[in-house]
Design a protein around this motif. Structure first.
Motif, PDB file in Angstrom:
ATOM      1  N   ASN A  72       0.841  -1.201   0.000  1.00 12.11           N
ATOM      2  CA  ASN A  72       0.000   0.000   0.000  1.00 12.11           C
ATOM      3  C   ASN A  72       0.871   1.244   0.000  1.00 12.11           C
ATOM      4  O   ASN A  72       1.598   1.501   0.959  1.00 12.11           O
ATOM      5  N   LYS A  73       0.811   1.994  -1.107  1.00 10.77           N
ATOM      6  CA  LYS A  73       1.536   3.262  -1.198  1.00 10.77           C
ATOM      7  C   LYS A  73       0.511   4.383  -1.327  1.00 10.77           C
ATOM      8  O   LYS A  73       0.277   4.933  -2.406  1.00 10.77           O
ATOM      9  N   ALA A  74      -0.141   4.703  -0.200  1.00 12.97           N
ATOM     10  CA  ALA A  74      -1.193   5.714  -0.215  1.00 12.97           C
ATOM     11  C   ALA A  74      -0.603   7.117  -0.247  1.00 12.97           C
ATOM     12  O   ALA A  74       0.519   7.339   0.190  1.00 12.97           O
ATOM     13  N   GLY A  75      -1.388   8.056  -0.767  1.00 17.39           N
ATOM     14  CA  GLY A  75      -0.988   9.451  -0.766  1.00 17.39           C
ATOM     15  C   GLY A  75      -0.837  10.022  -2.156  1.00 17.39           C
ATOM     16  O   GLY A  75      -0.643   9.307  -3.137  1.00 17.39           O
ATOM     17  N   ALA A  76      -0.965  11.359  -2.218  1.00 16.95           N
ATOM     18  CA  ALA A  76      -0.784  12.107  -3.466  1.00 16.95           C
ATOM     19  C   ALA A  76      -1.700  11.591  -4.573  1.00 16.95           C
ATOM     20  O   ALA A  76      -1.292  11.469  -5.725  1.00 16.95           O
ATOM     21  N   SER A  77      -2.947  11.266  -4.214  1.00 16.22           N
ATOM     22  CA  SER A  77      -3.938  10.804  -5.190  1.00 16.22           C
ATOM     23  C   SER A  77      -3.446   9.620  -6.024  1.00 16.22           C
ATOM     24  O   SER A  77      -3.699   9.538  -7.220  1.00 16.22           O
ATOM     25  N   GLY A  78      -2.732   8.729  -5.376  1.00 12.63           N
ATOM     26  CA  GLY A  78      -2.261   7.530  -6.068  1.00 12.63           C
ATOM     27  C   GLY A  78      -0.976   7.711  -6.843  1.00 12.63           C
ATOM     28  O   GLY A  78      -0.456   6.751  -7.427  1.00 12.63           O
ATOM     29  N   MET A  79      -0.433   8.924  -6.848  1.00 10.50           N
ATOM     30  CA  MET A  79       0.747   9.188  -7.664  1.00 10.50           C
ATOM     31  C   MET A  79       1.988   8.460  -7.157  1.00 10.50           C
ATOM     32  O   MET A  79       2.848   8.065  -7.940  1.00 10.50           O
ATOM     33  N   LEU A  80       2.111   8.284  -5.840  1.00  6.23           N
ATOM     34  CA  LEU A  80       3.285   7.596  -5.282  1.00  6.23           C
ATOM     35  C   LEU A  80       3.353   6.164  -5.790  1.00  6.23           C
ATOM     36  O   LEU A  80       4.418   5.673  -6.185  1.00  6.23           O
ATOM     37  N   ALA A  81       2.212   5.487  -5.765  1.00 11.64           N
ATOM     38  CA  ALA A  81       2.166   4.095  -6.214  1.00 11.64           C
ATOM     39  C   ALA A  81       2.439   3.987  -7.713  1.00 11.64           C
ATOM     40  O   ALA A  81       3.225   3.144  -8.161  1.00 11.64           O
ATOM     41  N   ALA A  82       1.766   4.828  -8.492  1.00  9.67           N
ATOM     42  CA  ALA A  82       1.934   4.774  -9.947  1.00  9.67           C
ATOM     43  C   ALA A  82       3.379   5.057 -10.347  1.00  9.67           C
ATOM     44  O   ALA A  82       3.948   4.377 -11.215  1.00  9.67           O
ATOM     45  N   GLN A  83       3.982   6.035  -9.698  1.00  7.51           N
ATOM     46  CA  GLN A  83       5.367   6.376 -10.006  1.00  7.51           C
ATOM     47  C   GLN A  83       6.312   5.222  -9.673  1.00  7.51           C
ATOM     48  O   GLN A  83       7.230   4.917 -10.440  1.00  7.51           O
ATOM     49  N   SER A  84       6.062   4.554  -8.549  1.00  6.50           N
ATOM     50  CA  SER A  84       6.949   3.451  -8.153  1.00  6.50           C
ATOM     51  C   SER A  84       6.878   2.294  -9.151  1.00  6.50           C
ATOM     52  O   SER A  84       7.902   1.670  -9.455  1.00  6.50           O
ATOM     53  N   VAL A  85       5.679   2.010  -9.672  1.00 16.12           N
ATOM     54  CA  VAL A  85       5.547   0.932 -10.651  1.00 16.12           C
ATOM     55  C   VAL A  85       6.138   1.355 -11.993  1.00 16.12           C
ATOM     56  O   VAL A  85       6.774   0.558 -12.688  1.00 16.12           O
ATOM     57  N   ALA A  86       5.955   2.609 -12.360  1.00 14.40           N
ATOM     58  CA  ALA A  86       6.523   3.109 -13.619  1.00 14.40           C
ATOM     59  C   ALA A  86       8.042   2.948 -13.635  1.00 14.40           C
ATOM     60  O   ALA A  86       8.643   2.729 -14.686  1.00 14.40           O
ATOM     61  N   ARG A  87       8.667   3.038 -12.448  1.00 12.15           N
ATOM     62  CA  ARG A  87      10.124   2.947 -12.356  1.00 12.15           C
ATOM     63  C   ARG A  87      10.619   1.532 -12.048  1.00 12.15           C
ATOM     64  O   ARG A  87      11.821   1.299 -11.989  1.00 12.15           O
ATOM     65  N   ALA A  88       9.696   0.596 -11.847  1.00 11.49           N
ATOM     66  CA  ALA A  88      10.078  -0.771 -11.482  1.00 11.49           C
ATOM     67  C   ALA A  88      10.639  -1.535 -12.680  1.00 11.49           C
ATOM     68  O   ALA A  88      10.440  -1.142 -13.835  1.00 11.49           O
ATOM     69  N   GLN A  89      11.338  -2.621 -12.400  1.00 10.29           N
ATOM     70  CA  GLN A  89      11.852  -3.478 -13.471  1.00 10.29           C
ATOM     71  C   GLN A  89      10.676  -4.063 -14.258  1.00 10.29           C
ATOM     72  O   GLN A  89       9.717  -4.562 -13.665  1.00 10.29           O
ATOM     73  N   PRO A  90      10.738  -4.031 -15.587  1.00 11.11           N
ATOM     74  CA  PRO A  90       9.643  -4.570 -16.407  1.00 11.11           C
ATOM     75  C   PRO A  90       9.731  -6.080 -16.550  1.00 11.11           C
ATOM     76  O   PRO A  90       9.879  -6.625 -17.648  1.00 11.11           O
TER      77      PRO A  90
END
Length: 327
Positions: A72-90
């Protein structure tokens, strides 16, 4: 310059194609997953997205015999979670359990995002769709939506509504716009946090997703005044739509979907798609849908990409109509 015969060129071309395909073949044949998968959730534990992610995770774990970790990466209207996945290994081991907040609404609510909702992700599948419900405390003086509207008009700027996601934020703004009222918006990191303060009397109402609101309604802590969809919700059959309750033209819904980081190999996308499709048919996910008023919804990756594009246009229009200025 060396000269190559046609057969030689064909062999070289075939070798190059086979080499390029090796990662896809090995990915499909390696028994993915070979280690735990992480489902990244943009909202707090107890939120609708979290509940669905845990039900899906259990089903995927049963299929693969590998653990599924819900982060759970709550906060910033979901932006924290989305950013972390965008930067994760594909590599398929980090999955975003996304919503219309992260993938369609945020780009219209914020001037700058730390991720691109299209370019940074590989769509996998839709997961579920649902509606929202306007709720007040069970001891609130407001018994109907009309009474709430009347009070808001009588006391401009005095009443407040909470929100813990883009859906609940826009739902509240749309209510304010369609009723011509001046109501204070109070933002929260996630809907469960907002509901806690609503129950505690810090705010007057909110319009959460049914998955978060229904348990509190059934538990007697909240009173439902109207549902956000154009049709009544079976789980709350005695609750009118907001349109029926006098807020003419009111119509809001939300959705969940799964995404992987951009550049994830197609074979891995296909494998995660297969696992999630099976998971949506599991008893746990069916129980989630039945108990929260949501509806199962799956798609191909291509269909999800097209749906996301149309939803972005829709949310952009709704947000603009509600008079919300990007932050």
């Amino acid at each position: 310059m060396p000269h190559f015969s046609q057969p030689t060129l064909r062999r070289q071309l075939l070798a190059a194609l086979l080499t390029a395909a090796l990662p896809l073949v090995s990915a499909a044949q390696s028994g993915f997953p070979e280690r735990p998968i992480t489902f990244v959730v943009p909202f707090a534990a107890g939120s609708a997205t979290d509940q669905l992610a845990r039900a899906l995770g259990n089903a995927v774990s049963e299929q693969t015999k590998q653990a599924v970790v819900v982060d759970n990466k709550a906060g910033a209207s979901g932006m924290l979670a989305a950013q972390s996945v965008a930067r994760a290994q594909p590599d398929g081991y980090t999955v975003l359990i996304a919503t219309n907040t992260t993938q369609a609404a945020n780009e219209h609510l914020f001037k700058k995002l730390p991720y691109d909702p299209v370019k940074d992700f590989a769509p996998v599948t839709g997961l579920a769709k649902g509606g929202q419900v306007l709720v007040v405390r069970s001891d609130s003086p407001y018994k109907t939506a009309a009474e709430l509207v009347a009070a808001a008009r009588k006391q401009p700027g005095k009443l407040s509504f909470a929100s813990g996601s883009a859906s609940s934020r826009v739902a509240g703004e749309m209510f304010r716009q369609l009723t011509g009222t001046d109501i204070l918006h109070v933002p929260y990191k996630s809907n469960p946090n907002a509901l806690t303060d609503l129950i505690g009397g810090q705010v007057d109402f909110m319009i959460p997703d049914t998955a978060t609101g229904v348990p509190q309604i059934k538990g007697g802590k909240l009173r439902a005044l109207g549902v956000s969809t154009t049709q009544r919700i079976a789980l709350l059959a005695d609750v009118p739509t907001l349109d029926e309750a006098g807020v003419k033209g009111y119509d809001m819904s939300y959705w969940f979907a799964a995404y992987l980081p951009a550049h994830t190999p197609p074979a891995i996308v296909a494998r995660v798609h297969e696992l999630l499709l099976n998971a949506t048919r599991s008893a746990g996910v069916k129980s989630f849908n039945d108990s929260t008023g949501t509806t199962a919804w799956t798609s191909t990756p291509e269909e999800l990409g097209r749906f996301q594009a149309s939803e972005s246009l829709k949310w952009g229009k709704v947000i603009k109509a509600a008079g919300i200025e990007p932050e």
